[in-house]
Enzyme design. Sequence first.
Site, PDB file in Angstrom:
ATOM      1  N   HIS A  83     -23.496 -39.567  16.496  1.00 34.32           N
ATOM      2  CA  HIS A  83     -24.533 -38.602  16.122  1.00 34.32           C
ATOM      3  C   HIS A  83     -25.274 -39.130  14.901  1.00 34.32           C
ATOM      4  O   HIS A  83     -24.846 -40.125  14.299  1.00 34.32           O
ATOM      5  CB  HIS A  83     -23.886 -37.255  15.762  1.00 34.32           C
ATOM      6  CG  HIS A  83     -23.042 -37.371  14.525  1.00 34.32           C
ATOM      7  ND1 HIS A  83     -21.711 -37.741  14.569  1.00 34.32           N
ATOM      8  CD2 HIS A  83     -23.347 -37.265  13.211  1.00 34.32           C
ATOM      9  CE1 HIS A  83     -21.246 -37.821  13.342  1.00 34.32           C
ATOM     10  NE2 HIS A  83     -22.211 -37.545  12.487  1.00 34.32           N
ATOM     11  N   HIS A  88     -28.866 -42.904   9.654  1.00 32.01           N
ATOM     12  CA  HIS A  88     -28.211 -43.969  10.411  1.00 32.01           C
ATOM     13  C   HIS A  88     -27.251 -43.325  11.396  1.00 32.01           C
ATOM     14  O   HIS A  88     -26.950 -42.136  11.293  1.00 32.01           O
ATOM     15  CB  HIS A  88     -27.429 -44.890   9.459  1.00 32.01           C
ATOM     16  CG  HIS A  88     -26.318 -44.179   8.759  1.00 32.01           C
ATOM     17  ND1 HIS A  88     -26.512 -43.451   7.599  1.00 32.01           N
ATOM     18  CD2 HIS A  88     -25.009 -44.023   9.071  1.00 32.01           C
ATOM     19  CE1 HIS A  88     -25.367 -42.906   7.224  1.00 32.01           C
ATOM     20  NE2 HIS A  88     -24.438 -43.232   8.097  1.00 32.01           N
TER      21      HIS A  88
HETATM   22  O1  3AM Z   1     -21.743 -39.863  10.710  1.00 33.19           O
HETATM   23  P1  3AM Z   1     -21.875 -40.204   9.267  1.00 33.19           P
HETATM   24  O2  3AM Z   1     -20.877 -41.203   8.798  1.00 33.19           O
HETATM   25  O3  3AM Z   1     -23.259 -40.514   8.858  1.00 33.19           O
HETATM   26  O4  3AM Z   1     -19.704 -39.666   6.722  1.00 33.19           O
HETATM   27  C1  3AM Z   1     -19.589 -38.355   7.244  1.00 33.19           C
HETATM   28  C2  3AM Z   1     -20.305 -38.188   8.563  1.00 33.19           C
HETATM   29  O5  3AM Z   1     -21.554 -38.840   8.499  1.00 33.19           O
HETATM   30  C3  3AM Z   1     -20.347 -37.397   6.376  1.00 33.19           C
HETATM   31  O6  3AM Z   1     -20.632 -36.282   7.214  1.00 33.19           O
HETATM   32  C4  3AM Z   1     -20.596 -36.692   8.564  1.00 33.19           C
HETATM   33  C5  3AM Z   1     -19.603 -35.860   9.325  1.00 33.19           C
HETATM   34  O7  3AM Z   1     -18.346 -35.958   8.748  1.00 33.19           O
HETATM   35  N1  3AM Z   1     -19.564 -36.979   5.232  1.00 33.19           N
HETATM   36  C6  3AM Z   1     -18.243 -36.716   5.201  1.00 33.19           C
HETATM   37  N2  3AM Z   1     -17.880 -36.360   3.956  1.00 33.19           N
HETATM   38  C7  3AM Z   1     -18.968 -36.400   3.197  1.00 33.19           C
HETATM   39  C8  3AM Z   1     -19.242 -36.137   1.834  1.00 33.19           C
HETATM   40  N3  3AM Z   1     -18.298 -35.722   0.997  1.00 33.19           N
HETATM   41  C9  3AM Z   1     -20.060 -36.812   4.009  1.00 33.19           C
HETATM   42  N4  3AM Z   1     -21.306 -36.951   3.547  1.00 33.19           N
HETATM   43  C10 3AM Z   1     -21.484 -36.682   2.243  1.00 33.19           C
HETATM   44  N5  3AM Z   1     -20.515 -36.281   1.404  1.00 33.19           N
END
Ligand code: 3AM
Length: 194
Positions: free
Chosen positions: A44, A130
């Site tokens: 996603h 991304h």
């Molecule tokens: O799919 P991506 O990696 O872009 O990295 C986590 C994921 O994004 C991000 O939220 C999405 C679903 O988990 N994520 C997890 N913890 C996070 C945090 N503390 C976060 N993004 C920002 N701050």
Amino acid sequence: MEQTLRLFWAVSLPPAVREKLAAVQDLFRGLPLDVKWVETENLHITVRFLGETGTHLVEPLTAAVAERVAETAAFTLRLGEVGVFPSVRKPRVLWVGIRNFEPLVALNRLVEEAVRSLGFPPENKPYSPHVTIGRFRTATGARALERTIAAAGPQEVGEVIVDGLELLASRLTPAGPVYTPLRRVFFGGVVGEP
Ligand code: 3AM
């Protein structure tokens, strides 16, 4: 105690695009990397991570985002190059980038306004659109990774027509995160079933 859910807003990807992203993962599967591949169904584009959130905020969040995207028009994203955060020498995240990311940055800004209006603290790092395809546990194989990215070049992943976004709940399990769509908000402000 009120129940909380680990929430985030995301743009979902059609199955054909997720399959092509899985083929990009395959380019790296033979390498000696210490990486956890994102499951095909979980691929996603994150728009805004919210973290643990009281369930009473699901409706207000949905309404606030629906209001902000009432004037947003559908747009098409082109996915392409492969890259690494924070750097190929210290790999943490393997991603597929979005060539025309401006509409997503604009969408993130609207969602940011909506969530801030409900008291969420500002995101402390700039939004960088991304698709995460893998998460590294260690930097093992960083040199092979660098060579493979350079050799692979931009990938043909296809286009994604974006006409809305989803509020997802993420449950962390030992086998990896399980995402449950809670609400779908279409551009124009209509809320539908996910
Ligand atoms: O799919 P991506 O990696 O872009 O990295 C986590 C994921 O994004 C991000 O939220 C999405 C679903 O988990 N994520 C997890 N913890 C996070 C945090 N503390 C976060 N993004 C920002 N701050």
